[in-house]
Scaffold this motif. Structure first.
Motif, mmCIF file in Angstrom:
data_model
loop_
_atom_site.group_PDB
_atom_site.id
_atom_site.type_symbol
_atom_site.label_atom_id
_atom_site.label_comp_id
_atom_site.label_asym_id
_atom_site.label_seq_id
_atom_site.Cartn_x
_atom_site.Cartn_y
_atom_site.Cartn_z
ATOM 1 N N VAL A 89 -5.962 -7.801 9.669
ATOM 2 C CA VAL A 89 -6.667 -8.761 10.528
ATOM 3 C C VAL A 89 -5.713 -9.848 11.010
ATOM 4 C CG1 VAL A 89 -8.484 -10.507 10.559
ATOM 5 C CG2 VAL A 89 -8.891 -8.300 9.450
ATOM 6 N N GLN A 90 -4.843 -10.300 10.118
ATOM 7 C CA GLN A 90 -3.900 -11.352 10.480
ATOM 8 C C GLN A 90 -2.918 -10.869 11.544
ATOM 9 O OE1 GLN A 90 -1.740 -12.836 7.152
ATOM 10 N NE2 GLN A 90 -0.967 -14.644 8.232
ATOM 11 N N LYS A 91 -2.422 -9.620 11.376
ATOM 12 C CA LYS A 91 -1.502 -9.078 12.376
ATOM 13 C C LYS A 91 -2.181 -8.962 13.737
ATOM 14 C CE LYS A 91 1.443 -6.444 9.204
ATOM 15 N NZ LYS A 91 1.885 -5.082 8.787
ATOM 16 N N TYR A 92 -3.453 -8.521 13.727
ATOM 17 C CA TYR A 92 -4.180 -8.392 14.989
ATOM 18 C C TYR A 92 -4.368 -9.766 15.649
ATOM 19 C CZ TYR A 92 -7.946 -7.368 18.263
ATOM 20 O OH TYR A 92 -8.707 -7.265 19.390
ATOM 21 N N ALA A 93 -4.711 -10.747 14.822
ATOM 22 C CA ALA A 93 -4.909 -12.100 15.356
ATOM 23 C C ALA A 93 -3.600 -12.657 15.916
ATOM 24 C CB ALA A 93 -5.444 -13.016 14.257
ATOM 25 N N LYS A 148 -8.363 -5.905 -0.460
ATOM 26 C CA LYS A 148 -8.702 -7.068 0.373
ATOM 27 C C LYS A 148 -7.459 -7.640 1.037
ATOM 28 C CE LYS A 148 -12.806 -8.571 -2.169
ATOM 29 N NZ LYS A 148 -13.419 -9.675 -2.961
ATOM 30 N N LEU A 149 -6.360 -7.692 0.288
ATOM 31 C CA LEU A 149 -5.119 -8.232 0.832
ATOM 32 C C LEU A 149 -4.614 -7.384 1.990
ATOM 33 C CD1 LEU A 149 -2.877 -10.329 0.605
ATOM 34 C CD2 LEU A 149 -1.746 -8.842 -1.057
ATOM 35 N N SER A 150 -4.705 -6.054 1.830
ATOM 36 C CA SER A 150 -4.272 -5.159 2.901
ATOM 37 C C SER A 150 -5.124 -5.360 4.148
ATOM 38 C CB SER A 150 -4.354 -3.710 2.418
ATOM 39 O OG SER A 150 -3.968 -2.815 3.446
ATOM 40 N N GLN A 163 -7.024 -3.709 -8.086
ATOM 41 C CA GLN A 163 -7.151 -2.760 -6.983
ATOM 42 C C GLN A 163 -8.002 -3.339 -5.856
ATOM 43 O OE1 GLN A 163 -5.488 0.046 -6.665
ATOM 44 N NE2 GLN A 163 -4.494 -0.302 -8.664
ATOM 45 N N GLN A 164 -9.098 -4.012 -6.230
ATOM 46 C CA GLN A 164 -9.951 -4.637 -5.205
ATOM 47 C C GLN A 164 -9.183 -5.715 -4.438
ATOM 48 O OE1 GLN A 164 -13.433 -6.093 -7.183
ATOM 49 N NE2 GLN A 164 -14.256 -4.039 -7.637
ATOM 50 N N LEU A 165 -8.433 -6.515 -5.164
ATOM 51 C CA LEU A 165 -7.664 -7.577 -4.508
ATOM 52 C C LEU A 165 -6.603 -7.002 -3.580
ATOM 53 C CD1 LEU A 165 -7.230 -10.095 -7.468
ATOM 54 C CD2 LEU A 165 -8.679 -10.358 -5.458
ATOM 55 N N LYS A 166 -5.960 -5.903 -4.015
ATOM 56 C CA LYS A 166 -4.961 -5.270 -3.152
ATOM 57 C C LYS A 166 -5.599 -4.755 -1.872
ATOM 58 C CE LYS A 166 -1.578 -3.827 -6.648
ATOM 59 N NZ LYS A 166 -0.911 -2.661 -7.297
#
Length: 269
Positions: free
Chosen positions: A155-159, A148-150, A143-146
């Protein structure tokens, strides 16, 4: 001359030096051959005796060597027999040691299997509990990894959006610059074309003017113009170069006809 007595008839006769030397040579050769023959016989006999002695010696040496070899072979056979007995004894002792170690290892292996079975049963019981705990921990970690991935995807889409916007701005700027450069190029080409067209028109006008002047000027006018030029140049340097000279037309006052230009240089006296 030499006198010789025959050994058979006891008669004496004389011969010259050559015949005497020949007889001496024959006598000496005969004696030498006899002595040589005797010596060869003796040498052959000595050789045969030496060969026989050598054969006897070699035979004795061979018999002695054979006896020595037989004795050595017997000794080696005795040593080999003793070695085989010792080897068999050593093998038997080694087999006893190996069998003893084998039995000990078999007992240890049996005990180890039993211990392993007991440990396995105990581990299975503990493993079930640990597996449940581990499963819960893994679910929480997933759940934590999901999450973080989200967040990373956002952040990647914004960049990516920022990079695309910057690229579009740069593209628009370059597009405007290219259009401006093309416009300046067209203006420069137009100005250059107008300049050369103006120069061509001016040249054409000058050519037309010169052609018209040439058509209007006759041979007489050209000559008079040249005469006037020469007179002007002469008068310009006359005071210094030709103070007593004249360059002027020889006009006829009676008829009023213009004459040719004549150069006169007067003597100062």
């Amino acid at each position: 001359m030499h006198e010789i007595i025959c050994p058979h008839c006891q008669k004496a006769f004389k011969i010259d030096e050559a015949g005497y030397a020949d007889i001496l040579k024959q006598v000496r050769d005969s004696e030498f051959d006899e002595q040589l023959h005797e010596r060869l016989k003796l040498a052959e006999k000595d050789k045969i005796n030496a060969i026989e002695l050598a054969k006897e010696k070699v035979s004795g040496d061979m018999q002695k060597a054979a006896a020595d070899k037989d004795g050595e072979i017997q000794k080696l056979r005795a040593k080999l027999g003793a070695s085989e007995v010792a080897q068999k004894h050593a093998v038997a002792e080694a087999m006893k040691v190996v069998e003893k170690e084998r039995d000990a290892l078999a007992a240890k292996l049996k005990q180890a299997k039993q211990d392993q079975k007991t440990a396995s049963e105990l581990a299975n019981a503990n493993h079930s509990n640990k597996l449940q705990e581990t499963s819960a921990e893994k679910d929480a970690e997933i759940q934590q990894l999901k999450a973080k991935l989200s967040a990373n995807e956002i952040v990647q889409k914004y960049a990516i959006t920022e990079v695309v916007n910057e690229a579009e701005k740069e593209r628009d700027k370059l597009k405007v610059g290219i259009e401006r450069a093309n416009l300046e190029k067209q203006l420069a080409e137009t100005a250059l074309k107008d300049k050369y067209e103006t120069q061509l028109k001016d040249r054409d006008h000058e050519i037309d003017r010169l052609r018209d002047m040439k058509a209007r000027l006759s041979t007489k006018m050209v000559g008079e113009t040249l005469e006037q030029h020469c007179e002007t140049e002469f008068n310009r340097i006359r005071a210094t170069a030709f103070p007593t000279a004249y360059f002027e037309k020889d006009n006829d006052a009676r008829t009023g006809r213009k004459g040719a230009y004549i150069f006169r240089d007067l003597d100062e006296s």
